[in-house]
Design a protein around this motif. Sequence first.
Motif, PDB file in Angstrom:
ATOM      1  N   VAL A 131       0.889  -1.176   0.000  1.00 20.13           N
ATOM      2  CA  VAL A 131       0.000   0.000   0.000  1.00 20.13           C
ATOM      3  C   VAL A 131       0.922   1.220   0.000  1.00 20.13           C
ATOM      4  N   PRO A 132       1.475   1.570  -1.157  1.00 21.41           N
ATOM      5  CA  PRO A 132       2.630   2.458  -1.230  1.00 21.41           C
ATOM      6  C   PRO A 132       2.393   3.900  -0.817  1.00 21.41           C
ATOM      7  N   ARG A 133       1.132   4.335  -0.790  1.00 19.21           N
ATOM      8  CA  ARG A 133       0.864   5.740  -0.462  1.00 19.21           C
ATOM      9  C   ARG A 133       0.449   5.930   0.995  1.00 19.21           C
ATOM     10  N   ALA A 134       0.330   4.835   1.735  1.00 18.85           N
ATOM     11  CA  ALA A 134      -0.079   4.944   3.142  1.00 18.85           C
ATOM     12  C   ALA A 134       1.030   5.573   3.972  1.00 18.85           C
ATOM     13  N   SER A 135       0.680   6.598   4.745  1.00 16.27           N
ATOM     14  CA  SER A 135       1.670   7.247   5.603  1.00 16.27           C
ATOM     15  C   SER A 135       1.088   7.643   6.959  1.00 16.27           C
ATOM     16  N   VAL A 136      -0.114   7.148   7.239  1.00 16.35           N
ATOM     17  CA  VAL A 136      -0.784   7.434   8.507  1.00 16.35           C
ATOM     18  C   VAL A 136      -1.450   6.165   9.004  1.00 16.35           C
ATOM     19  N   ILE A 137      -1.367   5.920  10.307  1.00 22.18           N
ATOM     20  CA  ILE A 137      -2.144   4.847  10.928  1.00 22.18           C
ATOM     21  C   ILE A 137      -2.994   5.460  12.029  1.00 22.18           C
ATOM     22  N   VAL A 138      -4.301   5.218  11.979  1.00 19.77           N
ATOM     23  CA  VAL A 138      -5.193   5.562  13.079  1.00 19.77           C
ATOM     24  C   VAL A 138      -5.442   4.252  13.830  1.00 19.77           C
ATOM     25  N   ALA A 139      -4.865   4.151  15.031  1.00 16.94           N
ATOM     26  CA  ALA A 139      -4.902   2.908  15.811  1.00 16.94           C
ATOM     27  C   ALA A 139      -6.048   2.979  16.812  1.00 16.94           C
ATOM     28  N   HIS A 140      -7.028   2.089  16.634  1.00 10.75           N
ATOM     29  CA  HIS A 140      -8.231   2.083  17.470  1.00 10.75           C
ATOM     30  C   HIS A 140      -8.116   1.053  18.591  1.00 10.75           C
ATOM     31  N   GLY A 141      -7.976   1.516  19.825  1.00 17.67           N
ATOM     32  CA  GLY A 141      -8.002   0.612  20.971  1.00 17.67           C
ATOM     33  C   GLY A 141      -6.617   0.214  21.452  1.00 17.67           C
ATOM     34  N   THR A 142      -6.600  -0.341  22.665  1.00 20.10           N
ATOM     35  CA  THR A 142      -5.344  -0.648  23.362  1.00 20.10           C
ATOM     36  C   THR A 142      -4.442  -1.579  22.578  1.00 20.10           C
ATOM     37  N   GLU A 143      -5.002  -2.654  22.030  1.00 23.85           N
ATOM     38  CA  GLU A 143      -4.176  -3.614  21.294  1.00 23.85           C
ATOM     39  C   GLU A 143      -3.535  -2.968  20.076  1.00 23.85           C
ATOM     40  N   ALA A 144      -4.294  -2.122  19.387  1.00 20.42           N
ATOM     41  CA  ALA A 144      -3.744  -1.413  18.228  1.00 20.42           C
ATOM     42  C   ALA A 144      -2.647  -0.445  18.660  1.00 20.42           C
ATOM     43  N   HIS A 145      -2.822   0.205  19.808  1.00 15.65           N
ATOM     44  CA  HIS A 145      -1.787   1.108  20.317  1.00 15.65           C
ATOM     45  C   HIS A 145      -0.484   0.340  20.554  1.00 15.65           C
ATOM     46  N   ARG A 146      -0.606  -0.839  21.126  1.00 15.29           N
ATOM     47  CA  ARG A 146       0.597  -1.627  21.430  1.00 15.29           C
ATOM     48  C   ARG A 146       1.289  -2.102  20.147  1.00 15.29           C
ATOM     49  N   LEU A 147       0.488  -2.458  19.138  1.00 13.98           N
ATOM     50  CA  LEU A 147       1.107  -2.920  17.894  1.00 13.98           C
ATOM     51  C   LEU A 147       1.835  -1.778  17.182  1.00 13.98           C
ATOM     52  N   VAL A 148       1.246  -0.583  17.165  1.00  9.94           N
ATOM     53  CA  VAL A 148       1.940   0.510  16.478  1.00  9.94           C
ATOM     54  C   VAL A 148       3.212   0.917  17.235  1.00  9.94           C
ATOM     55  N   GLU A 149       3.206   0.757  18.556  1.00 11.80           N
ATOM     56  CA  GLU A 149       4.431   1.014  19.315  1.00 11.80           C
ATOM     57  C   GLU A 149       5.532   0.048  18.871  1.00 11.80           C
ATOM     58  N   GLN A 150       5.158  -1.234  18.697  1.00 13.00           N
ATOM     59  CA  GLN A 150       6.132  -2.222  18.216  1.00 13.00           C
ATOM     60  C   GLN A 150       6.579  -1.885  16.791  1.00 13.00           C
ATOM     61  N   LEU A 151       5.635  -1.447  15.965  1.00 11.80           N
ATOM     62  CA  LEU A 151       5.973  -1.084  14.585  1.00 11.80           C
ATOM     63  C   LEU A 151       7.010   0.033  14.557  1.00 11.80           C
ATOM     64  N   LEU A 152       6.812   1.067  15.355  1.00 13.67           N
ATOM     65  CA  LEU A 152       7.736   2.195  15.359  1.00 13.67           C
ATOM     66  C   LEU A 152       9.117   1.782  15.860  1.00 13.67           C
ATOM     67  N   LYS A 153       9.154   0.835  16.773  1.00 18.08           N
ATOM     68  CA  LYS A 153      10.446   0.378  17.304  1.00 18.08           C
ATOM     69  C   LYS A 153      11.260  -0.391  16.265  1.00 18.08           C
ATOM     70  N   THR A 154      10.621  -0.912  15.238  1.00 19.04           N
ATOM     71  CA  THR A 154      11.371  -1.636  14.201  1.00 19.04           C
ATOM     72  C   THR A 154      12.278  -0.697  13.414  1.00 19.04           C
ATOM     73  N   GLU A 155      11.944   0.597  13.396  1.00 15.83           N
ATOM     74  CA  GLU A 155      12.689   1.583  12.607  1.00 15.83           C
ATOM     75  C   GLU A 155      12.830   1.133  11.150  1.00 15.83           C
ATOM     76  N   ASN A 156      11.780   0.475  10.667  1.00 24.41           N
ATOM     77  CA  ASN A 156      11.780   0.038   9.267  1.00 24.41           C
ATOM     78  C   ASN A 156      11.925   1.242   8.345  1.00 24.41           C
TER      79      ASN A 156
END
Length: 208
Positions: A131-156
């Motif tokens: 999904v090459p144009r995606a640059s925003v994630i709206v994370a709904h709920g606690t589990e989604a918050h935790r996953l995006v925290e893990q995503l950011l830590k990857t420093e991909n």
Amino acid sequence: MTAVASEPMTLWDRRYEEHILPVNRILDETQALRPESSVSYVDPVHDADQAKIVSLFSNVGTADASGFISAGEPDAITRLLGLQWQLGLRPEYIMPWNVHPWHTPGEANGRLQPAQITSGLKPLLRMLKVVPRASVIVAHGTEAHRLVEQLLKTENPLLWRRGFKVYKVKSLGGRAFAGSPERQHAHLEEIRAAYADAMARTGIAPTR
């Protein structure tokens, strides 16, 4: 000879159309890792090439009977559709995704455990790559918050190349909307503001 009218195609029949095929193929491959499970697909009203905003759902509860990813129970779906209508946000600009892609057929997901959340990181990254144009994630709920925290830590690299922005908001159903009308309104305003800012950030013009 009288021609027999063909059955109209349903959304389910269209889930492998070109504009959504890359995402739903990833879901097929994700399901194959756990043959006893099922996955929910992305509705073909969305578009892998045009989507700029990812709606990440903490998919606690039962899978939607449609077979597609949803915001949750009917009230949650209605709230999200109402917000999108108010904002003039068309579905092709959104890519819905579940924190934990898998479901056990016939069973509801309980609160996701840390290992279940972590298992959703690789599928999420794979989806973002197609999904090459995606640059925003709206994370709904606690589990989604935790996953995006893990995503950011990857420093991909794709995160900094695209200048990713994450918004942490409430789920659209469940306990978040079990309080007073005033609290529910405040939660909806928070979510509406996140999507409005995401639209401005990604250059999505309202259609209304």
